[in-house]
Structures are given as structure tokens and as C-alpha cells.
Design a protein around this motif. Sequence first.
Motif, mmCIF file in Angstrom:
data_model
loop_
_atom_site.group_PDB
_atom_site.id
_atom_site.type_symbol
_atom_site.label_atom_id
_atom_site.label_comp_id
_atom_site.label_asym_id
_atom_site.label_seq_id
_atom_site.Cartn_x
_atom_site.Cartn_y
_atom_site.Cartn_z
ATOM 1 N N GLN A 244 -8.902 -3.398 -42.353
ATOM 2 C CA GLN A 244 -8.603 -4.636 -43.072
ATOM 3 C C GLN A 244 -9.151 -4.617 -44.504
ATOM 4 N N ASP A 245 -9.946 -3.610 -44.781
ATOM 5 C CA ASP A 245 -10.565 -3.523 -46.095
ATOM 6 C C ASP A 245 -9.504 -3.224 -47.158
ATOM 7 N N ASP B 81 -8.378 6.493 -36.437
ATOM 8 C CA ASP B 81 -8.277 5.886 -37.756
ATOM 9 C C ASP B 81 -9.436 6.258 -38.669
ATOM 10 N N LYS B 82 -10.440 6.914 -38.125
ATOM 11 C CA LYS B 82 -11.629 7.195 -38.940
ATOM 12 C C LYS B 82 -11.334 8.249 -40.003
ATOM 13 N N CYS C 23 -12.377 6.159 -42.878
ATOM 14 C CA CYS C 23 -12.581 4.747 -42.537
ATOM 15 C C CYS C 23 -13.800 4.687 -41.616
ATOM 16 N N TYR C 24 -14.935 4.313 -42.211
ATOM 17 C CA TYR C 24 -16.211 4.510 -41.520
ATOM 18 C C TYR C 24 -16.369 3.618 -40.286
ATOM 19 N N ARG C 25 -15.889 2.392 -40.378
ATOM 20 C CA ARG C 25 -16.146 1.464 -39.275
ATOM 21 C C ARG C 25 -14.877 1.092 -38.521
ATOM 22 N N CYS C 26 -13.866 1.887 -38.638
ATOM 23 C CA CYS C 26 -12.664 1.643 -37.834
ATOM 24 C C CYS C 26 -13.015 1.839 -36.360
ATOM 25 N N SER C 27 -12.453 0.988 -35.545
ATOM 26 C CA SER C 27 -12.824 1.023 -34.131
ATOM 27 C C SER C 27 -12.224 2.228 -33.422
ATOM 28 N N GLY D 21 -20.974 1.847 -35.744
ATOM 29 C CA GLY D 21 -21.564 0.559 -36.097
ATOM 30 C C GLY D 21 -23.029 0.439 -35.779
ATOM 31 N N ASP E 17 -14.139 0.707 -45.426
ATOM 32 C CA ASP E 17 -14.995 0.312 -44.306
ATOM 33 C C ASP E 17 -14.215 0.141 -43.019
ATOM 34 N N ASN E 18 -13.083 -0.549 -43.124
ATOM 35 C CA ASN E 18 -12.252 -0.759 -41.936
ATOM 36 C C ASN E 18 -10.805 -0.929 -42.381
#
Lengths: 309, 351
Positions: free
Chosen positions: B153-154, B291-292, B283-287, B237, B150-151
Motif C-alpha cells: 500500500q506504500d 511480494d517481498k 518490499c520489506y513488510r509485505c505479508s 515485522g 515498506d508494503n
Amino acid sequence: MVRPLVSLLTALTMTRVAAADPIEMAAGPERNKDHTVTKIMRGPFMTSRLFSMPTADVIGAYMLSLSGDGSLLQQTGLLTSAGVLAIGFGDLAQLEYRHSAAISITGVNAPLPGVGVQVKIPIPEYANVPVFGVAFRLGVPRTETFGGTDVIEQVTDLYIVGRWRFTRFDWLTLHGGTRISSAAISLGGDRDVDKVKKTLYLPTAGYDIRMNPSARIVGEVALAPQFHWMPGTEEQPSIGYGLLGRLGVRWAIVPSVIIDGSIGYQLEVANAAPPSGADAVLQWDIRLGAEVFVPWGALACRAAGMFCD
Amino acid sequence: MKKSCGLILTTVLLTAAIARAQPPPPPPPPDEGGGGDAAGGGGSGSGQPAQIGSGSAGDAPLTGGDPSQPADPYATTPGVDTPKKRVGPRGPINLPEVLTTPTGWLLPAAVIYSRTSIDTGGGVTSDSRVGLGDVAEFGLATTDAVRERDNLQDKQVDRIQPYVTASFRVGVAEDRLFDQQPGVTLGYRKSFERNHDGYKTRIAELTLVASKHLGPNAAIHVGGALWDASVEGSIDGDPDARREIALHEGPWSNKLKAFGGIEVRPLPRSQILVDFGWSPEFCYRCSDDRDKIRLRPTLSWGVRYAVADFMNIESGVRVPDIASANLLDAQIFGQVTFTSWALRRAVDSLK
């Protein structure tokens, strides 16, 4: 002035050895009533195309060729395909129904249907001297529907192609030519837009490398007509250029069946910089296909004594 | 979950039990001290030791290679002679993959290759290929190497499976063009679109790899890969705003990667394999858009044991992301590969 010409003619006469491939020495097996079906199906057979590009050869008299290929991955849920049905018309020509390479408005290499004739120029074949062929394909309209709008695309082609073999590099054959393409696109259904026409001069080139008696590595690069129109807009349709490239193998699994496999690349070069470069390998695709030769003349001779040599 | 763990444990133990028996090295044949046949990479050497079920030298695989090229160090030379009968070409081949990365060797014409793998992470994959004319091969496979989170930090990085891919490789066998020429293949692999958790993802990989035997008992593989991948969905998001992003939109350093592997054969039937490759991670919700889609370095090592000339079993360890140095993420895998000359024999009989 005359001496160089005489030298050239002498050289050509001295080297009058057809640099033909062993499996392409003749187009079609002998039509002999005593031949078994097994012997007949051993050929030899001659193909008249690379992947999508016609060559300067024809399949030969009393021969039928069926081809087809499909893209596995070009677009989700869409298995684009192309097919050729060719029937030998004498030793120098073939009649055919085929799908010619073109890029539809969806950006997919979606071949357009056409009927045509392919002719091998009847000049003696000499070593290291190219031979030429001409193919004419009359386009049949293809209709795609987007919402309520019909998009009708049509391409008529004239190919002038050459094939060049070398005695020094007998494993290599070069192919090249020009495709003069008359493309047209029109809108119907809930839109009424006059037909947009354009004549395109499209260079095409290819090579085949004989890796072993039954397999060749084949590459071809060609420009193809590319149609542009954005569904749901008032934009006028247009016609541009697209670059198609293929690299793969043609493998005669048995003499009468050739398996094709290739990876392909498509680059939009029309009117503006391409939106995605060659590094967009997601846009590449894998195509698989086959060509099957049917020596109907030899089979008819074997079965009923007709069409024998 | 318990059931699958038990199944995996049983399989690994069974695999290990089969693999532990090592026959003594066979005595070198009087006319040659090398290994057996080199089918996949190219050709078979004349005067090589007979293989299981193979007949005379006239039955040597016609793989497009020069008969004079060096013998394959990875041939599974049998310890004892077996009754011979003329059954056409067959025998061990140079495999098209080390453990997870491709080699520069192609399957011989009309040879079918199949590999099935399971691992302690619950992953099950398969890979089936067929050789085309000694110069190409086509395959369909499922892979569990593509991962999602997800991100950043996941901590939970899940695998997307099954992820179905098709591949096509074309190349030149080892020593085919000139002496000491490595086997070279240009390969293309692309996935079908995968719709998972509302995100559509695809991957593609263009590889160029060279493989070279280093003496009779070692080989090295070096290659480069141009990767591409895309993800479409609510990656910003906002559930109402769908967008697509592709790896090829980023810098070359993010998509052009080197990979390689080593094979060493300390015992006649056993090889030690190490390879290093890359796997895509979404990484779907990386800002940050960079990083996605990322490529993560993957290290694998293990052993291959030739049960028969048509069957290998492999076991080893795969670390999906060695950059994170998270050994808890490592998986122990077991896989079995089969090669079949049946289609080749059928084709030859038609000729």
C-alpha cells in the motif's frame, strides 16, 4: 592384428605436425645475448593452466610465471584469492607453489595452498593425438578460526591431465583429466577432534577456443573437495564433493601478461541434494586475475651473458 | 533539493542545447554507401569513410571481427574530412547498452567506456567498463534501478542508491562465426551487499542477449535474464527475528524475464532508442513472501546524439514500473558516454 597398428603408426608418422598454437610453439624466448629486452618480452610464452586446472604443458626452462586471481563478490567482505608461482625446471617440468581449488566450511571457494611439481610426459606430439601431463601438489595446512575452534584443512593432489588439439578445428583445444585428492580436516583449539581423511577422485575438464591471436574463451568444470562442519555444534567434520565451473577469457594483453576474467559457479553436490540450484545466481561470482611471464634466463643472458643458448 | 533540481534542469537544458544542432547527412563515399566502422560489435570494414582522427585503412580497429562484415550503421561519420594522422585504432563503437538494458555487442579490446547519468528523480549513476580481448568486458557501476517500499500500500517507492555492481560479459561479435550471425553475449552482473535501513540486500542477473543490425540504420536487441535477489532483516515485522529470503526460492516465472530494445538512426549522428527491461523491488513488510522481492517492468525511450567519435549524449524518459501505469513516477534523464582508445594504443605500442 598387426595391420591396424602399422596403419595407425604410419598415419601418425605421416601427420607428424604438431598442432600447436602459434603463440605456444615454444616455451620461452630464445636466450641470445643480442636480443633486446623488447624482443625477449615478446615471447613466445606457454601457460601451464586454464583458470585453476593444470594443463599438460609446462612454462619451459629458464622461465618464471606469477599468477593470481581474486573473487570480487563471492562473499561480502571477503576477497578470496588464489595464486601460483611456477618456475620452469628444464623443458619438461616446473616447480610451483599454488593454491588449489577447494570449498571451505563457509561454503566459499577458498583455495588451499600447496607446493608441487608439474611434468609434461615426454612423448612426441602428433596431430590429433592428445598429450599428457602429471602434476603433484603437496598440500600445506590452512587454518580458519571460528570462535575458539581452529579448523585445519589440507588437500594433497595428483593430477593426470591431457590436452587434445585437432588439425580440423585448430581453434579448439580440449583438456581433461582426473584429480586424485587426499583431503583432511581436523579441529583444534577448544575442540579436539581426530583428523578426518578422505581420498576423492575428481574428474576435471575444460576447453579453450582461440577467438583471435591474443584472446581465448576458456571454460572449465571440475569437482573439488568440499569441507563440512557447522561451528558451534558437536557435529563431526566431513568431506564431500563440490562442483566448480568457470567461463571466461584469457587475454594476452601483451605476450608476457595474460589477463583473466571469468564468471564462476559453485554447486554443492555432497551427500544430499544441493540447497540451491543453478538458478541461485547470487552464489555465482566474478573473478579477475593475471599471469605474468618472466623469462629470467633470456634476461640474464642479455644482461650478463649467463644461461645463453 | 532546490539546488539539485536547478542543477538537473541546467544539465538537461545544456544537453538539449548541444543536441539540437544536426549536421546535414554526409554524402556517401564513392566506394560505399553505408555507414562507418563497426568496432564494438565487430570489426571495421575496409573502404569505409575515414573517421575523425583516423588514418588510413590500416588504422582500422582490430576488434576481432571479420573485416568483411557489414558496416556499423551507428558510426559517427563526420560531416567533413579532418586532417589525418596515424594514431592507431580509434573510432565509434557499438555501445554495450541501449539505455538501460545490455546489448549483444562487446567493447573492443582495451577500450574504456564510461557513462554518467542523472535524472529528475535525483538519481546519479555511473558505469565504467573495459574491453578484454574483443571477447569479453568487465565493468563496475552504480545503479539507482533497485527500489524499496515498506508494503504494497506504500505509495512512496524509494530508490536504493548508490547500489554498486560488478559485471562481466563474454560473447561473440556480430557476423564473427557466420554471415548474419547476431552479436551474442552472456553477461553476469552482481551487486555488492547493500545495508540500508537495517536490511541487507543483494541482486544478481545472468543475461543472454543477441543484437542484430537490420540494414544500415536499425538494430534490434533481444535477450533473456535470470534474476536473483535477496533481502535479510526483520522482514516478518518482528525486530528481533531476522530472516533472509531470496528470489531464486520462488517460481521460475518470477525470475526469468525477457528484455529487449530497438535502435533506429534517422539522422547520421542521432539515434532513437527504446528498451524494455526489469528492475528489482524490495518490499520489506509485505505479508506474502512472494511480494517481498519482485521484478518490475521498466520502459525507457530516448535519443542518442554522437557529439564526437568518443562522446555521446543521451536523453530520454524512464518509467520504472510501467505495470503500475504511474507516469508521475517517470524520470527524465540525461547521460553522457565516453569511449577511449588510449589504453588500446598504449597496449599496441607495447606489442
